[in-house]
Enzyme design. Structure first.
Site, PDB file in Angstrom:
ATOM      1  N   ASP A 102      27.316  14.148  29.673  1.00  0.00           N
ATOM      2  CA  ASP A 102      27.866  13.311  30.538  1.00  0.00           C
ATOM      3  C   ASP A 102      26.670  12.492  31.095  1.00  0.00           C
ATOM      4  O   ASP A 102      25.829  12.935  31.924  1.00  0.00           O
ATOM      5  CB  ASP A 102      28.639  14.015  31.604  1.00  0.00           C
ATOM      6  CG  ASP A 102      29.291  13.121  32.375  1.00  0.00           C
ATOM      7  OD1 ASP A 102      28.658  12.060  32.931  1.00  0.00           O
ATOM      8  OD2 ASP A 102      30.554  13.205  32.793  1.00  0.00           O
ATOM      9  N   HIS A 103      26.550  11.351  30.427  1.00  0.00           N
ATOM     10  CA  HIS A 103      25.305  10.341  30.653  1.00  0.00           C
ATOM     11  C   HIS A 103      25.109  10.359  32.389  1.00  0.00           C
ATOM     12  O   HIS A 103      24.142  10.118  32.699  1.00  0.00           O
ATOM     13  CB  HIS A 103      24.849   9.351  29.840  1.00  0.00           C
ATOM     14  CG  HIS A 103      25.939   8.194  30.422  1.00  0.00           C
ATOM     15  ND1 HIS A 103      27.155   7.847  30.089  1.00  0.00           N
ATOM     16  CD2 HIS A 103      25.538   6.964  31.075  1.00  0.00           C
ATOM     17  CE1 HIS A 103      27.524   6.800  30.845  1.00  0.00           C
ATOM     18  NE2 HIS A 103      26.596   6.195  31.218  1.00  0.00           N
ATOM     19  N   HIS A 108      32.928  11.360  34.015  1.00  0.00           N
ATOM     20  CA  HIS A 108      32.010  10.905  34.895  1.00  0.00           C
ATOM     21  C   HIS A 108      32.173  11.125  36.578  1.00  0.00           C
ATOM     22  O   HIS A 108      31.437  11.664  37.101  1.00  0.00           O
ATOM     23  CB  HIS A 108      31.388   9.442  34.873  1.00  0.00           C
ATOM     24  CG  HIS A 108      31.143   9.319  33.466  1.00  0.00           C
ATOM     25  ND1 HIS A 108      30.503   9.992  32.604  1.00  0.00           N
ATOM     26  CD2 HIS A 108      31.308   8.257  32.636  1.00  0.00           C
ATOM     27  CE1 HIS A 108      30.229   9.453  31.340  1.00  0.00           C
ATOM     28  NE2 HIS A 108      30.791   8.138  31.453  1.00  0.00           N
TER      29      HIS A 108
HETATM   30  C1  BG6 Z   1      30.811   5.392  29.132  1.00  0.00           C
HETATM   31  C2  BG6 Z   1      32.381   4.852  28.898  1.00  0.00           C
HETATM   32  O1  BG6 Z   1      30.984   6.567  29.055  1.00  0.00           O
HETATM   33  O2  BG6 Z   1      30.327   4.838  30.338  1.00  0.00           O
HETATM   34  C3  BG6 Z   1      32.215   3.355  29.032  1.00  0.00           C
HETATM   35  O3  BG6 Z   1      32.906   5.307  27.714  1.00  0.00           O
HETATM   36  C4  BG6 Z   1      31.545   2.772  30.323  1.00  0.00           C
HETATM   37  O4  BG6 Z   1      33.643   2.585  28.914  1.00  0.00           O
HETATM   38  C5  BG6 Z   1      30.003   3.377  30.478  1.00  0.00           C
HETATM   39  O5  BG6 Z   1      31.314   1.547  30.195  1.00  0.00           O
HETATM   40  C6  BG6 Z   1      29.658   3.156  31.550  1.00  0.00           C
HETATM   41  O6  BG6 Z   1      28.453   3.632  31.862  1.00  0.00           O
HETATM   42  P1  BG6 Z   1      27.236   3.005  32.963  1.00  0.00           P
HETATM   43  O7  BG6 Z   1      26.193   4.005  32.670  1.00  0.00           O
HETATM   44  O8  BG6 Z   1      27.243   1.670  32.525  1.00  0.00           O
HETATM   45  O9  BG6 Z   1      27.880   3.195  34.264  1.00  0.00           O
END
Ligand code: BG6
Length: 508
Positions: free
Chosen positions: A198-199, A261
């Site tokens: 979960d980045h 997230h």
């Molecule tokens: C991803 C989603 O997990 O997170 C995308 O699949 C989204 O749709 C992205 O744009 C958002 O990541 P961040 O790091 O730009 O907030």
């Protein structure tokens, strides 16, 4: 030349590092968008920082027919284009000189024979059984297939080496799928070998929530239902769905961002202090929070959840199409590009505090933040004019952009009268640390290589997340209200209906 030939990197001097064993990192989906935009640049930046082990090899696996040299060119080009720092060509050469590419289908045993041969060759050169990290960055339907094939080919045997699997999102699209996938993954690997990405957990600002909560005594006495009136978690994006209609039109905002997230942000905000910052102690506490969120009942879904889709509008000064006009989206699609929820964490600390979550594409701007609103003061002794500007204190943690934390306080406006208005005390990463934060993927890939799963989602967490979202996904699939909002706006008007006790959405 390999990374080992470059010698110690001065940038790494003095940095405290947990050891990383000599590793072969295999990327499935090696030519995909994620690999090119995020993974390869992150690996390059780790190499540049001196964080990779001296013996480190990359193997790309994908369906396209490419030679090693052709893939090396693609990798180098991606790194030059997407790296957060301009690449140093000698580090780039060191990283990519030994790279291998295996072309083949993910369900064909020939692919895994070729992969096994490449890995065996690296072991032979190293004279050692090198650790193996398999990064599954493919379409999700291949996760179980790849894990099964790796195991059948004997590539997951971890007797004389560490073997780990990093699995991208989405981890299933429902509770049933997540359970089935967990079963398949855990028949090939032990949970301690599995790193579900979960980045958001790799973002500095998300980790800082733990630092703020648990390294400062001042918050704990306030951090409960007695002092906190409500919490708003926003993950707004200004971009549309870009070229991802194939994925997004089946996912929608709830599955794409809330089910992972946003629930992770909520869990970090609400968890009890862990006994230690080790993977299981932290995840035990997070999963307790997720378990404390009641499964939404069918009859309440329309009053606690709202979905919406963007119409044509103006974003960044340009006219942009509505969702239904985007390439690859069915003209009658009911997929939501915006989701807002009101949840409760039913435990001793949080019972009764509404948690408002909202996310959407094509909103006014990109902002991810958590706003904690305290209860108003019980009595105002000022004259009426003084009292007008008194607002409840808000603690706002901005995850991105303009990363930082601000606390609003009521202050007297200078002058002869007692008039009050809110002022902000602010901490900004940019000015406090004067350094660029690493990308989330850098931290996460390194942690997976050293076997630290603290910032990854455990099997029970993923299942708990789906248990909360599943009833809403199913209710929406059956039909019901789909609001709309203009691209570039604050989102649908109807979102105010979710708010209790006169609360207001913060401006996006
Ligand atoms: C991803 C989603 O997990 O997170 C995308 O699949 C989204 O749709 C992205 O744009 C958002 O990541 P961040 O790091 O730009 O907030």
């Amino acid at each position: 030349m390999t990374l080992a030939d470059l010698g110690p990197n001065p940038l790494a001097a003095g940095l405290e590092r947990l050891p990383v064993a000599p590793t072969n990192l295999v990327i499935f989906g090696a030519t995909g968008d994620l690999a090119r935009r995020k993974l390869l640049p992150a690996i390059y930046n780790l190499a540049h920082e001196g964080a990779l082990p001296g013996r480190f090899n990359l193997v790309g696996v994908s369906r396209g027919e490419l030679s090693d040299a052709e893939y090396r060119d693609i990798a180098a080009e991606s790194i030059r284009r997407f790296s957060r720092t301009p690449p140093d060509e000698s580090v780039l050469d060191g990283l990519l000189s030994e790279l291998r590419y295996v072309s083949g289908s993910f369900d064909g045993s020939a692919t895994y024979e070729a992969l096994g041969a490449a890995l065996a060759e690296f072991d032979a050169t190293a004279g050692d059984a090198m650790a193996r990290v398999f990064y599954l960055s493919t379409a999700p339907e291949f996760f179980a297939v790849i894990v099964g094939e790796l195991s059948a080919a004997g590539l997951t045997v971890a007797e004389d080496r560490d073997v780990r699997a990093i699995i991208e999102k989405p981890f299933g699209t429902s509770l049933a799928e997540a359970r089935a996938l967990n079963e398949q993954v855990l028949s090939a690997f032990d949970e301690s070998q599995v790193f579900r990405i979960d980045h958001y957990l790799g973002k500095e600002t998300v980790q800082n929530m733990l630092a703020f909560r648990f390294a400062n005594g001042m918050f704990e006495p306030l951090w409960n239902r007695n002092y906190i009136a409500n919490v708003q978690i926003t993950a707004a994006e200004d971009i549309g769905i870009e070229s991802r209609a194939g994925y997004y039109d089946h996912a929608g905002a709830l599955r794409d961002l809330v089910s992972n997230h946003m629930l992770q942000l909520l869990a970090l905000l609400c968890m009890e202090p862990p006994v230690s910052f080790t993977a299981d102690d932290v995840r035990d506490e997070k999963v307790k929070v997720l378990h404390a969120i009641r499964t939404p009942r069918e009859e309440e879904i329309s009053s606690i959840a709202l979905r919406a889709q963007y119409r044509a509008g103006v974003s960044g000064g340009e006219a942009v199409p509505g969702y239904l006009e985007e390439d690859g989206v069915a003209a009658d699609s009911h997929t939501e590009t915006y989701a807002a929820l009101r949840l409760e964490v039913d435990n001793w600390r949080w019972a009764g505090v509404p948690f408002y979550l909202r996310t959407g594409k094509r909103l006014a701007r990109k902002i991810t933040e958590i706003a904690v609103e305290l209860r108003p003061v019980p009595h105002l002794a000022f004259e009426q004019a003084g009292s007008l500007g008194v607002r409840p204190n808000q603690l706002v943690m901005t995850i991105q952009p303009n990363e930082g934390v601000s606390l609003s306080l009521g202050a007297k406006i200078p002058g002869t009268r007692m008039r009050i208005r809110p002022v902000n005390m602010e901490f900004l990463y940019g000015t406090a640390f004067l350094s660029q934060s690493p990308e989330a993927y850098e931290r996460l890939i390194l942690d997976a290589m050293r076997g630290d799963a603290t910032l990854f989602t455990r099997n029970d967490e993923v299942e708990a997340q789906w248990r909360i979202c599943d009833p809403i996904v199913s209710a929406w699939a059956r039909g019901g209200r789909l609001a709309t909002y203009a691209a570039g706006s604050q989102g649908p008007q109807e979102a105010v209906d979710l708010l209790l006790d006169g609360a207001q959405w913060r401006a996006i």
